[in-house]
Design a protein around this motif. Structure first.
Motif, PDB file in Angstrom:
ATOM      1  N   LYS A 131       0.843  -1.214   0.000  1.00  0.00           N
ATOM      2  CA  LYS A 131       0.000   0.000   0.000  1.00  0.00           C
ATOM      3  C   LYS A 131       0.873   1.257   0.000  1.00  0.00           C
ATOM      4  O   LYS A 131       0.607   2.210  -0.734  1.00  0.00           O
ATOM      5  N   LYS A 165      -8.627  -2.924  -6.311  1.00  0.00           N
ATOM      6  CA  LYS A 165      -9.985  -2.374  -6.204  1.00  0.00           C
ATOM      7  C   LYS A 165     -10.167  -1.619  -4.879  1.00  0.00           C
ATOM      8  O   LYS A 165     -10.823  -0.580  -4.839  1.00  0.00           O
ATOM      9  N   LYS A 166      -9.578  -2.138  -3.808  1.00  0.00           N
ATOM     10  CA  LYS A 166      -9.631  -1.442  -2.511  1.00  0.00           C
ATOM     11  C   LYS A 166      -8.914  -0.096  -2.571  1.00  0.00           C
ATOM     12  O   LYS A 166      -9.158   0.779  -1.750  1.00  0.00           O
ATOM     13  N   ASN A 167      -8.022   0.018  -3.536  1.00  0.00           N
ATOM     14  CA  ASN A 167      -7.249   1.253  -3.691  1.00  0.00           C
ATOM     15  C   ASN A 167      -7.713   2.070  -4.899  1.00  0.00           C
ATOM     16  O   ASN A 167      -6.918   2.757  -5.540  1.00  0.00           O
TER      17      ASN A 167
END
Length: 196
Positions: A131, A165-167
């Motif tokens: 991340k 997708k979370k980012n």
């Protein structure tokens, strides 16, 4: 994870960058570079290429994550216009290998910054390093004047797709990439993009 430093890659990092790129490619680097240079592994060929310092495939295009003087992760990125089959690749790689990657190297989000590879050694995963590398890549893109970041991922790599997708990445298009024993993936690849 504490005490992780994020910095631009340096020439001394080439072997680690190559190893992480090899891992991240999930077979693609092995397919492209295997047995091209006598007595050299695909990773060594890649490392030597990074040391040549020819943009965009150079150590300078990377951000490395370093902990206690050891490289534990990296992200390579550059403007998407450079994601293509270059004359240098045509001179170095057999046409039969490049042919399989025609759609891969033709797919891009025009005007975006391209995340070519991101990798973290297995023992350091799930600690936020990926991340952070992604966030650092977004900052780099903005500094260079871009407001979108794109990437290509194997369509059957659901863990990676979930992470992206979370980012805030979204699906753009499918890319044909035929399965090979060195690249045991089905469904080709997906081009993803996000606004920065």
């Amino acid at each position: 994870m504490r005490n992780v430093n994020y910095r631009q890659g340096q020439e001394k990092d080439c072997q680690e960058i190559a190893e992480l790129s090899y891992m991240a490619s999930d077979g693609a680097v092995e397919y492209l570079f295997r047995d091209l240079v006598p007595n050299m592994t695909a990773t060594e060929v890649l490392s030597n290429g990074l040391k040549r310092d020819v943009y965009p495939h150079t150590f300078r295009s990377t951000i490395v994550a370093e902990c206690e003087d050891k490289i534990i992760g990296m992200a390579m990125s550059y403007p998407a216009e450079f994601h293509r089959i270059t004359s240098e690749l045509r001179e170095f790689l057999p046409e039969s290998r490049l042919e399989r990657f025609t759609d891969f190297y033709s797919s891009k989000v025009e005007g975006s910054y391209f995340l070519d590879a991101i990798g973290v050694y297995p023992e350091h995963r799930r600690s936020g390093i990926g991340k952070h590398l992604l966030d650092e890549t977004k900052k780099k893109a903005v500094i260079e004047g871009y407001n979108e970041l794109s990437l290509i991922v194997f369509a059957d790599n659901q863990a990676a797709i979930g992470f992206y997708k979370k980012n805030d990445f979204h699906y753009v298009e499918s890319i044909e990439l035929m399965r090979h024993e060195l690249m045991p993936h089905d469904g080709g690849c997906c081009l993803l993009n996000c606004k920065i």
